[in-house]
Design a protein around this motif. Sequence first.
Motif, PDB file in Angstrom:
ATOM      1  N   ALA A 134       0.852  -1.187   0.000  1.00 35.65           N
ATOM      2  CA  ALA A 134       0.000   0.000   0.000  1.00 35.65           C
ATOM      3  C   ALA A 134       0.890   1.239   0.000  1.00 35.65           C
ATOM      4  N   ARG A 135       0.727   2.094  -0.989  1.00 39.35           N
ATOM      5  CA  ARG A 135       1.596   3.264  -1.121  1.00 39.35           C
ATOM      6  C   ARG A 135       1.050   4.488  -0.397  1.00 39.35           C
ATOM      7  N   GLU A 136      -0.267   4.596  -0.295  1.00 37.38           N
ATOM      8  CA  GLU A 136      -0.852   5.795   0.313  1.00 37.38           C
ATOM      9  C   GLU A 136      -0.862   5.766   1.831  1.00 37.38           C
ATOM     10  N   TYR A 137      -0.667   4.582   2.426  1.00 35.77           N
ATOM     11  CA  TYR A 137      -0.779   4.443   3.875  1.00 35.77           C
ATOM     12  C   TYR A 137       0.563   4.005   4.454  1.00 35.77           C
ATOM     13  N   THR A 138       0.922   4.601   5.594  1.00 28.95           N
ATOM     14  CA  THR A 138       2.257   4.406   6.138  1.00 28.95           C
ATOM     15  C   THR A 138       2.212   4.087   7.629  1.00 28.95           C
ATOM     16  N   GLY A 139       3.342   3.592   8.124  1.00 29.97           N
ATOM     17  CA  GLY A 139       3.573   3.600   9.554  1.00 29.97           C
ATOM     18  C   GLY A 139       3.883   5.018  10.003  1.00 29.97           C
ATOM     19  N   HIS A 140       4.181   5.185  11.294  1.00 33.18           N
ATOM     20  CA  HIS A 140       4.276   6.540  11.827  1.00 33.18           C
ATOM     21  C   HIS A 140       4.941   6.541  13.193  1.00 33.18           C
ATOM     22  N   GLY A 141       5.462   7.704  13.552  1.00 34.56           N
ATOM     23  CA  GLY A 141       5.983   7.881  14.891  1.00 34.56           C
ATOM     24  C   GLY A 141       4.873   7.727  15.921  1.00 34.56           C
TER      25      GLY A 141
END
Length: 261
Positions: A169-176
């Motif tokens: 999935a390119r539009e959704y990411t992990g995060h701090g």
Amino acid sequence: MAPVLKTADELEIMRQAGRIVAIAHEEMRRAIKPGVATKLLDTIALTVLRDNGAEPCFLGYAPGDHPPFPATITASVNNELVHGIPSEKRVLQEGDVIGIDVACFFQGYVGDAAFTHPVGEISRSAQRLLKATETALEAAIQASVLGNRISDVAKATAKCAGRLGYSVAREYTGHGVGREMHEEPQVPNWWHSKRSKHQWTDYDLQVGMTYAIEPMLIAGRSDLVEQDDGWTVVTKDGSLTAHFEHTVAITEDGPRILTLP
């Protein structure tokens, strides 16, 4: 805004928050079977969180133009990538896979983790997808060491997924993760080229940096669409998806997973 580095004391509180999330995962895994409504899983998670002195992060969360999220967990079935809304009407069937994400606030800090689980007996192709997504998570965690950058973590996920034959999935990411559920840095599942429309800030990994790594692998094309409920994201071609996530801290001795039982 640069990533907020955590002290040893803060990491210990985050570890406690992560443990509560892990307990919720264990209780929901025991309940997943054909005939179970996803709302029951949500009730189980909320009970575990509150019994352990935590509160859900997702309940009432309303970023941007999204309506307030109405549940403790996201429950995403089959071609639903992320952000599925639990419901009494969504009853699990033999052969489904369900991705569940849970985040909690505990003593001012966040724990955040996700898993995808089979419902009864699933196909071999579904088994391979789940295993591949876990393998991609492991690769990204192993890349979370001093001397690397966020781009190295993202590339580790993408390389593993590609080698095993899946899209990310390119539009959704992990995060701090820290005092807020979403902090810097963003941790994508691939890394952009100079000409890409997606651009993320790259950071050197530092002791005390904490982030959630969450590979989201897709058996078909990576094109996605958001449903009319304002939350649920599905694959356009109907292909199966899987999602695993851990919150990780960067330490002198390597990555420390904060969301284990």
